[in-house]
Design an enzyme around this catalytic site. Structure first.
Site, PDB file in Angstrom:
ATOM      1  N   ASP A 109     -10.479   9.614   5.252  1.00 64.59           N
ATOM      2  CA  ASP A 109      -9.147  10.243   5.306  1.00 64.59           C
ATOM      3  C   ASP A 109      -9.293  11.745   5.115  1.00 64.59           C
ATOM      4  O   ASP A 109      -9.534  12.196   3.992  1.00 64.59           O
ATOM      5  CB  ASP A 109      -8.268   9.636   4.211  1.00 64.59           C
ATOM      6  CG  ASP A 109      -6.807  10.067   4.331  1.00 64.59           C
ATOM      7  OD1 ASP A 109      -6.518  11.058   5.018  1.00 64.59           O
ATOM      8  OD2 ASP A 109      -5.966   9.390   3.713  1.00 64.59           O
ATOM      9  N   ASP A 148      -2.518   5.337  10.314  1.00 64.07           N
ATOM     10  CA  ASP A 148      -3.634   4.721   9.604  1.00 64.07           C
ATOM     11  C   ASP A 148      -4.092   3.475  10.347  1.00 64.07           C
ATOM     12  O   ASP A 148      -3.274   2.747  10.911  1.00 64.07           O
ATOM     13  CB  ASP A 148      -3.217   4.296   8.186  1.00 64.07           C
ATOM     14  CG  ASP A 148      -3.283   5.439   7.187  1.00 64.07           C
ATOM     15  OD1 ASP A 148      -3.367   6.605   7.620  1.00 64.07           O
ATOM     16  OD2 ASP A 148      -3.239   5.155   5.969  1.00 64.07           O
ATOM     17  N   TYR A 150       0.833  -1.202   0.000  1.00 60.79           N
ATOM     18  CA  TYR A 150       0.000   0.000   0.000  1.00 60.79           C
ATOM     19  C   TYR A 150       0.871   1.256   0.000  1.00 60.79           C
ATOM     20  O   TYR A 150       0.653   2.176  -0.797  1.00 60.79           O
ATOM     21  CB  TYR A 150      -0.927  -0.021   1.219  1.00 60.79           C
ATOM     22  CG  TYR A 150      -1.744   1.236   1.393  1.00 60.79           C
ATOM     23  CD1 TYR A 150      -2.877   1.478   0.617  1.00 60.79           C
ATOM     24  CD2 TYR A 150      -1.394   2.204   2.341  1.00 60.79           C
ATOM     25  CE1 TYR A 150      -3.627   2.632   0.771  1.00 60.79           C
ATOM     26  CE2 TYR A 150      -2.138   3.362   2.508  1.00 60.79           C
ATOM     27  CZ  TYR A 150      -3.252   3.567   1.715  1.00 60.79           C
ATOM     28  OH  TYR A 150      -3.985   4.726   1.865  1.00 60.79           O
TER      29      TYR A 150
END
Lengths: 124, 124
Positions: free
Chosen positions: A39, A99, A15
């Site tokens: 996000d 994250d 990612y």
């Protein structure tokens, strides 16, 4: 069967590579069908492939480098801090969010929520 | 009204102090009614005050020190990495999880989810 810690680690690594250096398709290939991204956290979640594609299309043309700082895996979820540097000519902008992702049985991303705010951006 | 980033930062700071050096009551005072904790992520959530008290009672007698490493605030949530060192005579055990918390309007903790696994424990 739940994804292994190794599956999760591989997806997170891919990612970051895809976000920094890859195409939107490289990023989207890591997501499961029906995925959701938020996000930063607190904004409206994106729940369709088109809206997720739109989000990553913005960063695709940027010259960026990403580095994993800390990764914590628990169950079929992970939280990780990474540094994302965007090179803008002589200047660079650094953001290092945390994250949180959940993964499906194959290690694909079901949800991604990014914790950061404007004050975490550093311009050099 | 949503808690300010400053409210959230204060609660996180007090939480780490309370977990490392305080009593169970100090910890519980930071939680909202109806709070939930899941530590580590993937285990059964604790949703009653009695079960949350039981969880923190285990660490109360330990000699510990805690340090905030990284804090990211977004909306009424936060993700933060911290280092928790437990001193056991000549040995010490270090764990540095990433915790994710949501907060109520007064900055009290509604949910706490801790991302870590056995392999993140370091014994010195």
């Amino acid at each position: 069967m739940a994804p292994s810690a190794d599956d999760i680690r591989k997806t997170v690594t891919k990612y970051l590579e895809a976000v920094a250096k890859g195409t939107v398709d490289d990023v989207l290939a890591l997501f499961a069908n029906g995925a959701m991204i938020e996000d930063p956290v607190g904004t409206d979640p994106r729940t369709t492939t088109a809206s997720i594609r739109e989000f990553y299309a913005v960063v695709e043309p940027l010259e960026q480098s990403a580095e994993l700082v800390t990764l914590r895996i628990a169950g079929n979820e992970a939280a990780f801090q990474f540094s994302l540097v965007t090179h803008l000519g002589k200047q660079s902008m650094e953001l290092s969010p945390i994250d949180v992702m959940t993964f499906d049985d194959e290690g694909k991303i079901l949800t991604m929520r990014a914790f950061w705010s404007q004050e975490d951006m550093i311009t050099r």
